[in-house]
Design an enzyme around this catalytic site. Structure first.
Site, PDB file in Angstrom:
ATOM      1  N   GLY A  46       0.885  -0.762   0.166  1.00  0.00           N
ATOM      2  CA  GLY A  46       0.010  -0.275  -0.012  1.00  0.00           C
ATOM      3  C   GLY A  46       1.132   1.524   0.014  1.00  0.00           C
ATOM      4  O   GLY A  46       0.749   2.607   0.243  1.00  0.00           O
TER       5      GLY A  46
ATOM      6  N   GLN B  90      -1.886   6.953   0.991  1.00  0.00           N
ATOM      7  CA  GLN B  90      -1.448   8.147   2.160  1.00  0.00           C
ATOM      8  C   GLN B  90      -0.455   7.955   2.692  1.00  0.00           C
ATOM      9  O   GLN B  90      -0.136   8.199   3.416  1.00  0.00           O
ATOM     10  CB  GLN B  90      -3.208   8.905   2.300  1.00  0.00           C
TER      11      GLN B  90
ATOM     12  N   LEU C  94      -1.568  -7.892  -3.561  1.00  0.00           N
ATOM     13  CA  LEU C  94      -1.824  -9.061  -2.554  1.00  0.00           C
ATOM     14  C   LEU C  94      -3.296 -10.289  -2.123  1.00  0.00           C
ATOM     15  O   LEU C  94      -3.066 -11.296  -1.707  1.00  0.00           O
ATOM     16  CB  LEU C  94      -2.411  -8.139  -1.031  1.00  0.00           C
TER      17      LEU C  94
ATOM     18  N   ALA D 270      -1.951  -2.116   2.671  1.00  0.00           N
ATOM     19  CA  ALA D 270      -2.755  -2.515   1.276  1.00  0.00           C
ATOM     20  C   ALA D 270      -4.282  -3.049   2.107  1.00  0.00           C
ATOM     21  O   ALA D 270      -4.720  -3.800   3.020  1.00  0.00           O
ATOM     22  CB  ALA D 270      -2.693  -3.496   0.355  1.00  0.00           C
ATOM     23  N   ALA D 271      -5.232  -2.405   1.006  1.00  0.00           N
ATOM     24  CA  ALA D 271      -6.776  -2.533   1.438  1.00  0.00           C
ATOM     25  C   ALA D 271      -7.167  -2.041   0.501  1.00  0.00           C
ATOM     26  O   ALA D 271      -6.959  -0.763   0.004  1.00  0.00           O
ATOM     27  CB  ALA D 271      -7.099  -2.030   3.033  1.00  0.00           C
ATOM     28  N   GLN D 272      -8.573  -2.398   0.580  1.00  0.00           N
ATOM     29  CA  GLN D 272      -9.462  -1.869  -0.762  1.00  0.00           C
ATOM     30  C   GLN D 272     -10.059  -1.082   1.000  1.00  0.00           C
ATOM     31  O   GLN D 272     -10.617  -1.636   1.158  1.00  0.00           O
ATOM     32  CB  GLN D 272     -10.682  -2.500  -0.933  1.00  0.00           C
ATOM     33  N   SER D 273      -9.817   0.686   0.705  1.00  0.00           N
ATOM     34  CA  SER D 273      -9.726   1.321   2.083  1.00  0.00           C
ATOM     35  C   SER D 273     -11.084   1.978   1.811  1.00  0.00           C
ATOM     36  O   SER D 273     -10.864   2.696   3.374  1.00  0.00           O
ATOM     37  CB  SER D 273      -8.788   1.748   2.202  1.00  0.00           C
TER      38      SER D 273
ATOM     39  N   THR E 263      -8.249  -0.777  12.033  1.00  0.00           N
ATOM     40  CA  THR E 263      -9.027   0.624  12.274  1.00  0.00           C
ATOM     41  C   THR E 263     -10.268   0.997  13.051  1.00  0.00           C
ATOM     42  O   THR E 263     -10.814  -0.046  13.469  1.00  0.00           O
ATOM     43  CB  THR E 263      -9.773   0.489  10.202  1.00  0.00           C
TER      44      THR E 263
ATOM     45  N   GLU F  97     -13.212   1.554  12.224  1.00  0.00           N
ATOM     46  CA  GLU F  97     -14.216   1.347  12.075  1.00  0.00           C
ATOM     47  C   GLU F  97     -14.334  -0.825  12.547  1.00  0.00           C
ATOM     48  O   GLU F  97     -15.941  -0.311  12.129  1.00  0.00           O
ATOM     49  CB  GLU F  97     -14.260   1.287  10.009  1.00  0.00           C
TER      50      GLU F  97
ATOM     51  N   TYR G 254     -15.701  -3.669   4.476  1.00  0.00           N
ATOM     52  CA  TYR G 254     -14.569  -3.276   4.525  1.00  0.00           C
ATOM     53  C   TYR G 254     -14.559  -3.005   6.238  1.00  0.00           C
ATOM     54  O   TYR G 254     -13.120  -4.673   6.856  1.00  0.00           O
ATOM     55  CB  TYR G 254     -14.421  -1.530   4.586  1.00  0.00           C
TER      56      TYR G 254
ATOM     57  N   LYS H 109     -11.455  -5.871   7.982  1.00  0.00           N
ATOM     58  CA  LYS H 109     -10.749  -5.434   9.249  1.00  0.00           C
ATOM     59  C   LYS H 109     -11.175  -6.134   9.926  1.00  0.00           C
ATOM     60  O   LYS H 109      -9.962  -6.067  10.790  1.00  0.00           O
ATOM     61  CB  LYS H 109     -10.877  -3.968   9.172  1.00  0.00           C
TER      62      LYS H 109
ATOM     63  N   HIS I 152      -7.211   9.230  10.147  1.00  0.00           N
ATOM     64  CA  HIS I 152      -5.932  10.408  10.019  1.00  0.00           C
ATOM     65  C   HIS I 152      -6.245  10.597   8.015  1.00  0.00           C
ATOM     66  O   HIS I 152      -6.463  10.076   7.516  1.00  0.00           O
ATOM     67  CB  HIS I 152      -5.158  10.069  10.405  1.00  0.00           C
TER      68      HIS I 152
END
Ligand code: NAP
Length: 344
Positions: free
Chosen positions: A9, A13, A60, A82-85, A126, A128, A150, A154, A180
């Protein structure tokens, strides 16, 4: 010999800020990059480190690729970012989101076991996970109640990290990070969507900012602070899980007001619910409208974190308050729009 870190990832960001931090600390930084038709690495370029990263092609969802990448790089530390975030996309692509965000983590952990169990591992958990939060504020001891594909992915990723630590004695830590943000945040995320839209409105390139739930409250910090916390977790003698947060919640509406202030507007609100509108007090112009299309199928109303464990054990605390963060983002987008430099 320089320590080696592999960041999955790295094009995102957090990957960009973490790569810069590790380069500054003298690491050899290997950046896992997916094969894509266009590869411009805008975030790494913006930080001026695109050429300092050693690229490794990595997907991944491909175990053999992961195994070979670890054998080739022989890292001391792996940061799995890395993730579909994006939560919204996870409702549209729940299976893919789970494949990368949940099983992808098991693939990385299995590859670490196979190549070198001494590799230290960071997993991007996260806030979330707390979803429909069971306590206020949320700490490492708060029960999880995820509210999106998501977050459910996680949740699996979080527990498989804990499980591999306890089962195989891996140095595997999960950072439960509250939101963040930064000027490098993806433009689909609400904070960046707000600063970018208001900058475009200011320069006559957009009419109105359309958002979903302005009452949702989040604990927003600066991404640059949070990657420092990730690194500190992996420097501890024992692996553990930590909440990183600011301990303060603001509504999306308040975030919009602060961004508007930074760009020379002054927002006042009219109406309620779907009829809410944000009006510029100076010009009387409607700047913000609500479109329920942006509501989540299952909403997360309020998240606010208790980072006392990270403060005590890692000596970590956030350094950027929300008004300063919003101003940083708004000014960056204002410059980008003004100069026609919108890579991100
Ligand atoms: P981001 O900007 O969306 O970056 C996601 C990264 O994952 C990108 O580099 C993306 O590569 C990569 N990726 C996605 N699918 C992949 C796959 N199948 N194989 C390899 N790489 C893949 O996310 P972020 O904000 O930096 O967040 C980093 C991590 O922290 C994520 O796991 C996120 O869920 C988690 N997190 C973020 C926050 C936050 O507030 N930012 C809070 C808590 C946790 P491409 O560039 O090729 O798409």
């Amino acid at each position: 010999m320089a320590r080696r870190a592999l960041i999955t990832g790295v094009t995102g960001q957090d990957g960009a800020y973490l790569a810069r931090l590790l380069l500054d600390k003298g690491y050899e930084v290997y950046g896992a990059i997916r094969r894509a038709a266009s590869q411009t690495l805008p975030r790494l370029r913006e930080l001026g480190i695109a050429d300092a990263i050693r690229p490794v092609t990595l997907e991944l969802n491909e175990f053999s690729n992961l195994l070979r990448a670890l054998e080739q790089v022989r890292p001391d530390e792996v940061y799995n970012l890395a993730a579909q975030s994006f939560v919204h996309t996870s409702f549209e692509q729940p299976i893919y989101t789970g494949d990368v965000g949940a099983l992808g983590v098991t693939r990385v952990l299995e590859a670490i076991r196979a190549v070198n169990p001494a590799i230290r591992f960071y997993q991007a958990s996260t806030s979330e996970l707390f979803g429909k939060a069971q306590t206020m504020p949320q700490s490492e001891r708060t029960p999880f109640y995820p509210r999106s594909p998501y977050a459910v992915a996680k949740l699996y990723a979080h527990w498989i990290t804990v499980n591999y630590r306890e089962s195989y004695d891996l140095h595997a830590s999960a950072g439960i990070l509250f939101n963040h943000e930064s000027p490098l945040r993806g433009p689909e995320f609400i904070t960046r969507k707000v600063t970018l839209a208001l900058a475009r409105i200011r320069h006559g390139q957009q009419d109105v900012l359309e958002v979903g739930n302005v009452e949702a409250q989040r604990d927003w910090g600066f991404a640059g602070d949070y990657v420092e916390g990730m690194w500190r977790m992996l420097q501890q003698p024992q692996a553990a899980d930590y909440v990183l947060a600011t301990g303060r919640a603001y509504s999306v509406g308040r975030f919009i007001e602060l961004a508007a202030d930074a760009l020379g507007f002054s927002i006042g609100w009219e109406g309620t619910g779907k009829a809410t509108r944000g009006i510029d007090r100076r010009s009387g112009r409607v700047l913000v409208t609500i479109n329920p299309i942006h509501y989540r199928p299952a909403e997360v109303d309020l998240l606010v974190g208790d980072f006392s464990k990270a403060k005590e054990r890692l000596g970590w605390q956030p350094t950027v308050a929300l008004p300063d963060l919003v101003a940083m983002m708004a000014e960056a987008d204002d410059r980008r729009v003004r100069d026609g430099r919108l890579m991100l």
